[in-house]
Scaffold this motif. Structure first.
Motif, PDB file in Angstrom:
ATOM      1  N   ARG A 140       0.834  -1.212   0.000  1.00 45.33           N
ATOM      2  CA  ARG A 140       0.000   0.000   0.000  1.00 45.33           C
ATOM      3  C   ARG A 140       0.866   1.259   0.000  1.00 45.33           C
ATOM      4  O   ARG A 140       0.582   2.222  -0.716  1.00 45.33           O
ATOM      5  CB  ARG A 140      -0.943   0.006   1.203  1.00 45.33           C
ATOM      6  N   VAL A 141       1.934   1.239   0.788  1.00 47.04           N
ATOM      7  CA  VAL A 141       2.834   2.400   0.837  1.00 47.04           C
ATOM      8  C   VAL A 141       3.516   2.586  -0.513  1.00 47.04           C
ATOM      9  O   VAL A 141       3.630   3.712  -1.014  1.00 47.04           O
ATOM     10  CB  VAL A 141       3.872   2.241   1.977  1.00 47.04           C
ATOM     11  N   ALA A 142       3.964   1.485  -1.117  1.00 51.55           N
ATOM     12  CA  ALA A 142       4.618   1.575  -2.427  1.00 51.55           C
ATOM     13  C   ALA A 142       3.657   2.137  -3.472  1.00 51.55           C
ATOM     14  O   ALA A 142       4.035   2.972  -4.296  1.00 51.55           O
ATOM     15  CB  ALA A 142       5.135   0.198  -2.858  1.00 51.55           C
ATOM     16  N   GLN A 143       2.394   1.696  -3.438  1.00 47.03           N
ATOM     17  CA  GLN A 143       1.398   2.227  -4.376  1.00 47.03           C
ATOM     18  C   GLN A 143       1.157   3.708  -4.111  1.00 47.03           C
ATOM     19  O   GLN A 143       1.026   4.492  -5.048  1.00 47.03           O
ATOM     20  CB  GLN A 143       0.092   1.448  -4.265  1.00 47.03           C
ATOM     21  N   GLY A 144       1.106   4.085  -2.838  1.00 47.67           N
ATOM     22  CA  GLY A 144       0.929   5.494  -2.494  1.00 47.67           C
ATOM     23  C   GLY A 144       2.090   6.339  -2.986  1.00 47.67           C
ATOM     24  O   GLY A 144       1.892   7.444  -3.495  1.00 47.67           O
ATOM     25  N   ILE A 145       3.295   5.818  -2.854  1.00 49.71           N
ATOM     26  CA  ILE A 145       4.475   6.543  -3.328  1.00 49.71           C
ATOM     27  C   ILE A 145       4.434   6.678  -4.843  1.00 49.71           C
ATOM     28  O   ILE A 145       4.728   7.751  -5.377  1.00 49.71           O
ATOM     29  CB  ILE A 145       5.771   5.833  -2.863  1.00 49.71           C
ATOM     30  N   THR A 146       4.044   5.608  -5.520  1.00 46.40           N
ATOM     31  CA  THR A 146       3.951   5.660  -6.983  1.00 46.40           C
ATOM     32  C   THR A 146       2.933   6.706  -7.420  1.00 46.40           C
ATOM     33  O   THR A 146       3.201   7.514  -8.311  1.00 46.40           O
ATOM     34  CB  THR A 146       3.569   4.274  -7.544  1.00 46.40           C
ATOM     35  N   LYS A 147       1.771   6.722  -6.776  1.00 48.04           N
ATOM     36  CA  LYS A 147       0.748   7.722  -7.119  1.00 48.04           C
ATOM     37  C   LYS A 147       1.249   9.125  -6.815  1.00 48.04           C
ATOM     38  O   LYS A 147       1.015  10.051  -7.589  1.00 48.04           O
ATOM     39  CB  LYS A 147      -0.548   7.441  -6.359  1.00 48.04           C
ATOM     40  N   PHE A 148       1.941   9.273  -5.698  1.00 51.59           N
ATOM     41  CA  PHE A 148       2.498  10.574  -5.332  1.00 51.59           C
ATOM     42  C   PHE A 148       3.526  11.014  -6.372  1.00 51.59           C
ATOM     43  O   PHE A 148       3.517  12.174  -6.804  1.00 51.59           O
ATOM     44  CB  PHE A 148       3.146  10.497  -3.942  1.00 51.59           C
ATOM     45  N   GLU A 149       4.411  10.108  -6.781  1.00 48.85           N
ATOM     46  CA  GLU A 149       5.407  10.436  -7.806  1.00 48.85           C
ATOM     47  C   GLU A 149       4.725  10.870  -9.105  1.00 48.85           C
ATOM     48  O   GLU A 149       5.172  11.820  -9.755  1.00 48.85           O
ATOM     49  CB  GLU A 149       6.310   9.227  -8.083  1.00 48.85           C
TER      50      GLU A 149
ATOM     51  N   ARG B 136       1.738  12.229  -9.439  1.00 49.98           N
ATOM     52  CA  ARG B 136       1.155  13.565  -9.258  1.00 49.98           C
ATOM     53  C   ARG B 136       2.245  14.635  -9.277  1.00 49.98           C
ATOM     54  O   ARG B 136       2.065  15.698  -9.881  1.00 49.98           O
ATOM     55  CB  ARG B 136       0.372  13.634  -7.941  1.00 49.98           C
ATOM     56  N   VAL B 137       3.361  14.354  -8.642  1.00 46.48           N
ATOM     57  CA  VAL B 137       4.464  15.321  -8.613  1.00 46.48           C
ATOM     58  C   VAL B 137       4.995  15.540 -10.027  1.00 46.48           C
ATOM     59  O   VAL B 137       5.231  16.683 -10.433  1.00 46.48           O
ATOM     60  CB  VAL B 137       5.594  14.856  -7.664  1.00 46.48           C
ATOM     61  N   MET B 138       5.164  14.468 -10.782  1.00 42.50           N
ATOM     62  CA  MET B 138       5.670  14.599 -12.147  1.00 42.50           C
ATOM     63  C   MET B 138       4.696  15.388 -13.018  1.00 42.50           C
ATOM     64  O   MET B 138       5.117  16.197 -13.848  1.00 42.50           O
ATOM     65  CB  MET B 138       5.951  13.223 -12.759  1.00 42.50           C
ATOM     66  N   GLU B 139       3.397  15.175 -12.842  1.00 40.46           N
ATOM     67  CA  GLU B 139       2.410  15.954 -13.594  1.00 40.46           C
ATOM     68  C   GLU B 139       2.538  17.440 -13.260  1.00 40.46           C
ATOM     69  O   GLU B 139       2.514  18.292 -14.148  1.00 40.46           O
ATOM     70  CB  GLU B 139       0.994  15.469 -13.277  1.00 40.46           C
ATOM     71  N   LYS B 140       2.676  17.733 -11.975  1.00 43.19           N
ATOM     72  CA  LYS B 140       2.818  19.127 -11.561  1.00 43.19           C
ATOM     73  C   LYS B 140       4.121  19.721 -12.080  1.00 43.19           C
ATOM     74  O   LYS B 140       4.150  20.881 -12.504  1.00 43.19           O
ATOM     75  CB  LYS B 140       2.739  19.249 -10.039  1.00 43.19           C
ATOM     76  N   VAL B 141       5.195  18.947 -12.050  1.00 47.16           N
ATOM     77  CA  VAL B 141       6.485  19.437 -12.551  1.00 47.16           C
ATOM     78  C   VAL B 141       6.382  19.728 -14.044  1.00 47.16           C
ATOM     79  O   VAL B 141       6.842  20.778 -14.515  1.00 47.16           O
ATOM     80  CB  VAL B 141       7.611  18.415 -12.257  1.00 47.16           C
ATOM     81  N   LYS B 142       5.776  18.811 -14.787  1.00 49.02           N
ATOM     82  CA  LYS B 142       5.619  19.025 -16.225  1.00 49.02           C
ATOM     83  C   LYS B 142       4.769  20.267 -16.494  1.00 49.02           C
ATOM     84  O   LYS B 142       5.100  21.074 -17.362  1.00 49.02           O
ATOM     85  CB  LYS B 142       4.995  17.801 -16.892  1.00 49.02           C
ATOM     86  N   SER B 143       3.671  20.406 -15.773  1.00 51.38           N
ATOM     87  CA  SER B 143       2.801  21.568 -15.936  1.00 51.38           C
ATOM     88  C   SER B 143       3.561  22.853 -15.614  1.00 51.38           C
ATOM     89  O   SER B 143       3.453  23.846 -16.338  1.00 51.38           O
ATOM     90  CB  SER B 143       1.589  21.423 -15.013  1.00 51.38           C
ATOM     91  N   GLU B 144       4.331  22.818 -14.537  1.00 50.90           N
ATOM     92  CA  GLU B 144       5.113  23.998 -14.155  1.00 50.90           C
ATOM     93  C   GLU B 144       6.194  24.296 -15.195  1.00 50.90           C
ATOM     94  O   GLU B 144       6.462  25.456 -15.505  1.00 50.90           O
ATOM     95  CB  GLU B 144       5.741  23.785 -12.768  1.00 50.90           C
TER      96      GLU B 144
END
Length: 152
Positions: A80-89, A91-99
């Motif tokens: 569950r933690v690994a899946q959460g980290i993957t989802k977080f990564e 989301r972060v990558m989407e935000k980085v790309k958008s920025e």
């Protein structure tokens, strides 16, 4: 009701998963070794007061089974933690790309403004130099005209 069913009704068996820390009654637990022939020396957890109260349904759990359950629970939590980290990564990558797109657009606009200002400055400077060159050519032409008229 039999004494066994009365005991079960008054003292419900609580399922514990993984490594137990307390019995349902609130007492601590102790580790014992089995002396039964089929499970000789096999370790188990038992409520500290269960030895004196055989009719009550206090905690009993094999140590090896508790360890396996604990490992499975840790594995599930790790997943569950690994899946959460993957989802977080993600989301972060989407935000980085958008920025990055936003910053790239902003920098492009600023660069275009600076280039336009520099072109305007150079064009103004070139016009000024062209005026000076034109005046200089007129003066040189006038001098050449005067000199040729005097020499003839």
């Amino acid at each position: 009701m039999t004494s066994s069913s009365i005991s079960s009704a008054r003292f419900p068996r609580i399922s514990t998963h993984g490594m137990p820390t307390r019995c349902w009654c609130g007492e601590g637990i102790t580790t014992f070794g089995s002396s039964m022939a089929e499970n000789r020396y096999r370790q188990f957890y038992r409520c500290e007061i269960a030895r004196d109260r055989k009719t009550e349904n206090h905690l009993f759990k094999w140590v090896d089974e508790a360890l396996i359950e604990e490992i499975r629970m840790v594995d599930a939590k790790h997943e569950r933690v690994a899946q959460g980290i993957t989802k977080f990564e993600e989301r972060v990558m989407e935000k980085v790309k958008s920025e990055m797109v936003r910053v790239e657009h902003q920098m492009s606009e600023k660069l275009k403004e600076k280039v336009d200002l520099e072109i305007a400055r150079v064009a103004h400077e070139m016009k000024h130099k062209l005026k000076i060159a034109t005046v200089a050519m007129v003066v040189v032409g006038a001098i050449v005209g005067i000199w040729t008229s005097l020499s003839v």
